[in-house]
Design a protein around this motif. Sequence first.
Motif, PDB file in Angstrom:
ATOM      1  N   GLU A  12       1.018   5.516  -0.251  1.00  0.00           N
ATOM      2  CA  GLU A  12       0.594   6.768   0.216  1.00  0.00           C
ATOM      3  C   GLU A  12       1.433   7.973  -0.186  1.00  0.00           C
ATOM      4  OE1 GLU A  12      -1.239   9.367   3.945  1.00  0.00           O
ATOM      5  OE2 GLU A  12      -0.552   7.013   4.300  1.00  0.00           O
ATOM      6  N   THR A  13       0.876   8.802  -1.066  1.00  0.00           N
ATOM      7  CA  THR A  13       1.518  10.046  -1.555  1.00  0.00           C
ATOM      8  C   THR A  13       1.484  10.965  -0.636  1.00  0.00           C
ATOM      9  OG1 THR A  13      -0.267  10.854  -2.582  1.00  0.00           O
ATOM     10  CG2 THR A  13       0.834   9.397  -3.883  1.00  0.00           C
TER      11      THR A  13
ATOM     12  N   LYS B  92      -2.633   3.876  -3.102  1.00  0.00           N
ATOM     13  CA  LYS B  92      -2.400   3.091  -4.191  1.00  0.00           C
ATOM     14  C   LYS B  92      -2.086   1.776  -3.677  1.00  0.00           C
ATOM     15  CE  LYS B  92      -0.406   2.354  -8.750  1.00  0.00           C
ATOM     16  NZ  LYS B  92       0.449   2.749  -9.676  1.00  0.00           N
TER      17      LYS B  92
ATOM     18  N   LYS C  96      -3.034  10.327  -1.246  1.00  0.00           N
ATOM     19  CA  LYS C  96      -3.430   9.475  -2.174  1.00  0.00           C
ATOM     20  C   LYS C  96      -3.063   8.002  -1.690  1.00  0.00           C
ATOM     21  CE  LYS C  96      -4.550  12.552  -6.017  1.00  0.00           C
ATOM     22  NZ  LYS C  96      -3.981  12.968  -7.351  1.00  0.00           N
TER      23      LYS C  96
ATOM     24  N   MET D  47       5.871   1.036  -8.960  1.00  0.00           N
ATOM     25  CA  MET D  47       5.327   2.269  -8.436  1.00  0.00           C
ATOM     26  C   MET D  47       6.620   3.280  -8.641  1.00  0.00           C
ATOM     27  SD  MET D  47       5.303   1.518  -4.105  1.00  0.00           S
ATOM     28  CE  MET D  47       5.459   3.516  -3.895  1.00  0.00           C
TER      29      MET D  47
ATOM     30  N   VAL E 220      -0.238  -1.524  -4.580  1.00  0.00           N
ATOM     31  CA  VAL E 220       0.860  -2.128  -5.620  1.00  0.00           C
ATOM     32  C   VAL E 220       1.054  -3.736  -5.502  1.00  0.00           C
ATOM     33  CG1 VAL E 220       3.283  -1.824  -6.336  1.00  0.00           C
ATOM     34  CG2 VAL E 220       2.132   0.043  -5.226  1.00  0.00           C
TER      35      VAL E 220
ATOM     36  N   THR F 228       0.852  -1.031  -0.049  1.00  0.00           N
ATOM     37  CA  THR F 228       0.005   0.078   0.076  1.00  0.00           C
ATOM     38  C   THR F 228       0.935   1.444  -0.001  1.00  0.00           C
ATOM     39  OG1 THR F 228      -1.633  -1.147   1.076  1.00  0.00           O
ATOM     40  CG2 THR F 228      -1.836   1.278   1.272  1.00  0.00           C
TER      41      THR F 228
END
Length: 423
Positions: free
Chosen positions: A384-385, A391, A389, A399, A393, A382
């Motif tokens: 996290e930006t 996403k 956000k 990524m 993987v 998992t």
Amino acid sequence: MAELKKGDKVSLTSGGYVTIDKELGRGGQGIVYLVDLNGEKKALKWYLNAPDDKFYKNLEHNIMSGAPSAAFLWPEYLTRKEKGSYGYVMKLRPQNYFEFGNFLLAKKSFRSYTAMLAAAMKICNGFMMLHRCGYSYQDLNDGNFFIDPNTGDVLICDNDNVMPQGEKAGIMGKARYMAPEIVAGGIPDKYSDRFSLSVILFMLFYANHPFEGAKVVACPCMTETFEKKFYGTEAVFIYDPADKSNLPVRGIHQNVIRRWPAFPAKLRETFVQEFSQEKLKNPNTRMIESLWEKLIAGIRDSLVRCPHCGEETFTEESQKCMDCGKDIDTSRRLKIGSRSVNLTKGTKVYIDNDNIPDAEVVAHPNDSTKLLLKNMSNSNWTAETPSGKIKVVEPNNMMPVNPGIKITFSNTHKGEFIQETNN
């Protein structure tokens, strides 16, 4: 003792028998034969001079208890006492594994630094598991290891001398590998094993014995008296900062002279400490196996693929490739707890600090200056930006390696991409 010949049958204590096919090799203790056990090929070690009943019963106990880990070619079956002796049956060594001595003599070499570090970690883990099971190895030396040069996988053999902690097998080890207190006549234990482990690791990395320098070169003939002196009462590490009397000799100890500065400083410093006079005289202060694993894993974190020539190089002390001499950008890193893993194209990342890579750094297909991290594990990550956000993987997906992105690899392992300036 009568040697065995093709077609001879040897009975097992568990029932059944093995049939002798051919001799595979022999040493000071006995002969190893290729045998057939119910249609499966195995190896039988048959003693030249049968050890006593205590040794036989210890073998029986070890077989019943099972191997401490998959790294050991552990005794599987015990033979009955017959034909003037006895022996035990174990798995065969695969053909892609070679004796450690072949690496020391440059008959075989590791495919990569990654494989070399993997071998070191596998050896450390094997002895950590052995000691956790309450055993000491007693006779640790360069003949105890078979290594796959491509992967660094290790198989530990000659496990018949393994005894419960505090007991003595009655079989002397090799002076070059025994701790000073054992050379002097002490009883082997996990602390003396740890000394022997340090010797093996030093030889694996530097292809030279840690106590064989100028003093040994000057020795006219290696007698038992000199062995006790050089490896026991007057042992001096070849790079002891306080005693320069046993330094490596140019033209003789070229391997260690060349390799000593090549590996990271933390490895050199650890060997200086482990072979110091203080630790030689205080066995219970020697480094435990899990700390060796942690140290070696940290060294691996500084190992990257040079983007210019493609060769592996350590970046702990220098950002110049050891092979081509060009500068390497090590500013992009992955923080995992206290670890800082350098990221360059082609570099493998080990999240769990084991020998199985969980990720690989690849170049962006449309922009070679940008890096991606590929999920090589079997689990979802998992990401996290910085803006929040999220996403997922999945395995085999990638990524971007961008500063500030946080990754949850598992419940116990989390990381974050960072950008640092090169030293």
